[in-house]
Write a protein that holds these residues in place. Sequence first.
Motif, mmCIF file in Angstrom:
data_model
loop_
_atom_site.group_PDB
_atom_site.id
_atom_site.type_symbol
_atom_site.label_atom_id
_atom_site.label_comp_id
_atom_site.label_asym_id
_atom_site.label_seq_id
_atom_site.Cartn_x
_atom_site.Cartn_y
_atom_site.Cartn_z
ATOM 1 N N VAL A 171 9.474 38.175 -11.194
ATOM 2 C CA VAL A 171 8.680 39.219 -10.529
ATOM 3 C C VAL A 171 9.575 40.329 -9.991
ATOM 4 N N GLN A 172 10.779 39.975 -9.575
ATOM 5 C CA GLN A 172 11.716 40.999 -9.107
ATOM 6 C C GLN A 172 12.147 41.903 -10.256
ATOM 7 N N LYS A 173 12.451 41.289 -11.404
ATOM 8 C CA LYS A 173 12.883 42.070 -12.560
ATOM 9 C C LYS A 173 11.778 42.995 -13.064
ATOM 10 N N GLN A 174 10.515 42.547 -12.955
ATOM 11 C CA GLN A 174 9.395 43.328 -13.461
ATOM 12 C C GLN A 174 8.789 44.237 -12.391
ATOM 13 N N ASP A 175 9.397 44.239 -11.214
ATOM 14 C CA ASP A 175 8.935 45.102 -10.121
ATOM 15 C C ASP A 175 7.450 44.874 -9.826
ATOM 16 N N ILE A 176 7.105 43.602 -9.625
ATOM 17 C CA ILE A 176 5.712 43.214 -9.368
ATOM 18 C C ILE A 176 5.418 43.243 -7.867
ATOM 19 N N SER A 177 4.259 43.804 -7.525
ATOM 20 C CA SER A 177 3.821 43.804 -6.126
ATOM 21 C C SER A 177 2.704 42.806 -5.878
ATOM 22 N N TYR A 178 1.900 42.546 -6.904
ATOM 23 C CA TYR A 178 0.797 41.595 -6.798
ATOM 24 C C TYR A 178 0.901 40.597 -7.957
ATOM 25 N N LEU A 179 0.923 39.308 -7.628
ATOM 26 C CA LEU A 179 0.980 38.272 -8.657
ATOM 27 C C LEU A 179 -0.247 37.376 -8.534
ATOM 28 N N ILE A 180 -1.068 37.385 -9.584
ATOM 29 C CA ILE A 180 -2.243 36.524 -9.626
ATOM 30 C C ILE A 180 -1.816 35.174 -10.211
ATOM 31 N N ILE A 181 -1.882 34.124 -9.397
ATOM 32 C CA ILE A 181 -1.503 32.782 -9.847
ATOM 33 C C ILE A 181 -2.777 32.040 -10.211
ATOM 34 N N ASP A 182 -2.961 31.834 -11.508
ATOM 35 C CA ASP A 182 -4.215 31.264 -11.992
ATOM 36 C C ASP A 182 -4.067 29.760 -12.245
ATOM 37 N N PHE A 183 -4.819 28.963 -11.513
ATOM 38 C CA PHE A 183 -4.779 27.504 -11.604
ATOM 39 C C PHE A 183 -5.841 26.925 -12.540
ATOM 40 N N SER A 184 -6.589 27.779 -13.220
ATOM 41 C CA SER A 184 -7.736 27.274 -13.988
ATOM 42 C C SER A 184 -7.333 26.359 -15.143
ATOM 43 N N GLY A 185 -6.091 26.444 -15.606
ATOM 44 C CA GLY A 185 -5.652 25.595 -16.709
ATOM 45 C C GLY A 185 -5.058 24.280 -16.276
ATOM 46 N N ILE A 186 -5.102 23.997 -14.970
ATOM 47 C CA ILE A 186 -4.542 22.751 -14.437
ATOM 48 C C ILE A 186 -5.673 21.876 -13.927
ATOM 49 N N TYR A 187 -5.626 20.600 -14.296
ATOM 50 C CA TYR A 187 -6.686 19.678 -13.898
ATOM 51 C C TYR A 187 -6.214 18.621 -12.906
#
Length: 254
Positions: A171-187
């Motif tokens: 995220v630092q390398k891509q200069d991200i300010s908002y990261l959506i962490i999607d848990f829908s693929g984990i059961y």
Amino acid sequence: MSDKISDIDYREVTEYSLDPLIIHTDYKIIYINQAAEEFFKTEKEEVIGGSPLDIFKETSKGAIRKRIQSAYGHPAEVIEETIYRADGTTVEVELYCHPIVVENKKAIQTYIRDITDRKEIEKKQKEMIKQINELSATVVPILNEIAVLPLVGKFDEEKAQLLLEIVPVKVQKQDISYLIIDFSGIYTLDSVVIDNLFRINSVLSLLGVRPIITGLRPELSMAATNLHTDLSSIPTMATVKDALSYLGVNLKVQ
């Protein structure tokens, strides 16, 4: 041994064994078989009378000395070690030793098994697993300063720890300010993994990245609550689309 006949029989068995073996007493080598000569690239005469400790790295000699001493009483457990050949090259081996009696004197017989090929296979497997895990930690850019981290598949502690190490760097390398962490693929997740995953949120916050959680199933929410993981400060949405809307991004279906 108890008599000459049994001693001859014993030497024949050991001499033609396919596994290298060394017999030593009082930290002095008194015999090596033909397989050991070939393995260590040496001659019997060059090693008889030498110390069995000489084949080990300095950092291992203390532990090996204690191991040999204890083996006079009972067989020692199989261990893995790095040892030296006569030409100075090193090799990964398994070692097993047990007490014997030679000419009415206690001695130790040590079996050596080359595990170089097995170690190489294990190394390749670990590298492959690491590559797979790194792919599962892919941060997908959506728009400027917004990205999605889709968590997919089964997560163990090692995989969760890898995420904790890789994601902040990405995220630092891509200069991200908002990261959506999607848990829908984990059961399914165990408590240790959940703890590690939610620690990512704290790390991201320290980096100035605002995490948003999506797809968190009720059972995962309950598990987080039972771990006293406070999610009240983290926006939680049902879907990635909802999170994007929350950030003011309107997706239009053509």
